[in-house]
Write an enzyme that holds these catalytic residues in place. Structure first.
Site, PDB file in Angstrom:
ATOM      1  N   TYR A  47     -29.661  85.281-110.166  1.00 31.73           N
ATOM      2  CA  TYR A  47     -30.986  85.503-109.602  1.00 31.73           C
ATOM      3  C   TYR A  47     -32.050  84.794-110.440  1.00 31.73           C
ATOM      4  CZ  TYR A  47     -28.525  89.373-107.277  1.00 31.73           C
ATOM      5  OH  TYR A  47     -27.631  90.140-106.559  1.00 31.73           O
ATOM      6  N   HIS A 130     -19.388  88.924-109.452  1.00 31.63           N
ATOM      7  CA  HIS A 130     -20.301  88.434-108.429  1.00 31.63           C
ATOM      8  C   HIS A 130     -19.641  87.360-107.564  1.00 31.63           C
ATOM      9  CE1 HIS A 130     -24.874  87.428-107.737  1.00 31.63           C
ATOM     10  NE2 HIS A 130     -24.289  88.013-106.693  1.00 31.63           N
TER      11      HIS A 130
END
Length: 306
Positions: A47, A130
């Site tokens: 992110y 992830h």
């Protein structure tokens, strides 16, 4: 204080997903979530190329460590890259860093070390793998045993996966000892694929489910002006279904986004909802939507649109 014990603030919005967010606005957004009573935060190196972790860490360092929980992710390592262009993976205003996939045991250790440095913390509470979709065999053989070792050693309290694909999540649920699953976009008003097998399986195994992407990347916030589903322009049938849901909600004077945000909370198999709001006005609106009364008859009508 609002009833937000089951709400997690996601870290992509204030890290520049879809549009740049400056430091002051990011800090104001996190502060708004804190002021609303939110004490659980999810972030990731991906992110904003690390800016999410850095911004979250700068806010939380003034709070007692025992007063909040933090999850971050492994699977992408960051490298300084002066040639990195803006807008990669739809993150804008990010530092000049490139991402490289790494699901090895060494990669897991380095990823956590780097994340802790960016966060300015000595530990995180939950560590998620992830997006291992295209790297499942390596992840199961290398990353997963390392996470299990970390949990056994008390380095992290919980481990799991964060994915968009139900089948990927199910494989890890059935073949590993994870205790958390974050599933994005697959348990929403529009897309309930997680409800068929994943949620019941997690409930049987005592695995905590965190549901993210409940607005399906925008369309359930405003199906006319934000017709984006799964990070790309929505197909006509998806738009029509979302607009039909919006009309049903209007009959009850309930915003569609209120129903969308509250939808996962109705399932006892869901442990928490991860919200994607990034700036103060969005977070305040999200809290207001979570506190909006939704009549049971409205839920029944929305169920018939699936």
């Amino acid at each position: 204080m609002n009833d937000v014990a089951d709400i997690v603030l996601g870290g992509a919005g204030y890290a520049g997903l879809f549009r740049a967010v400056d430091e002051a606005d990011a800090q104001a957004g996190i502060a708004a979530a804190w002021d609303a009573g939110i004490r659980a935060f999810d972030t990731a190196p991906h992110y904003g190329a690390g800016s999410s972790e850095e911004r979250l860490g700068r806010f939380l360092r003034s709070q007692p460590r025992s007063s909040y929980s933090v999850s971050t992710k492994v699977g992408r390592l960051l490298y300084d890259d002066p040639l990195a262009s803006d807008g990669i993976d739809d993150f804008y205003g990010a530092p000049k860093r490139s991402r490289r996939r790494d699901y090895s045991a060494d990669g897991v250790r380095r990823s956590l070390e780097d994340s802790l440095q960016r966060l300015g913390m000595d530990r995180v509470d939950l560590l998620l793998i992830h997006d291992p979709d295209d790297h499942q065999d390596q992840t199961l053989a290398a990353a997963m045993p390392e996470l299990e070792r970390m949990r056994a050693a008390g380095i992290v309290a919980g481990i799991g996966v964060g994915v968009n694909d139900v089948d990927v999540a199910l494989r890890f649920v059935r073949e590993t000892t994870i205790d958390h699953v974050m599933i994005a976009g697959r348990y929403t008003l529009l897309d309930r694929r997680a409800d068929t097998e994943l949620l019941p399986e997690c409930a049987r195994r005592g695995i905590r489910v965190l549901v993210a992407g409940v607005l399906n990347s925008g369309i359930l916030a405003d199906p006319t002006r934000r017709a984006t589903f799964d990070y790309r322009p929505a197909q006509r049938d998806i738009i029509e279904r979302a607009q039909a849901m919006e009309r049903i909600c209007a009959k009850y004077d309930v915003p569609l986004r209120a129903a969308a945000l509250q939808f996962p909370r109705r399932n006892p198999a869901v442990g928490a909802t991860v919200i994607g709001a990034g700036i103060k006005t969005e977070i305040e609106d999200t809290i207001a939507m979570l506190n909006t009364a939704v009549p049971e008859d409205l839920w029944h009508e929305l169920d018939r649109c699936t």
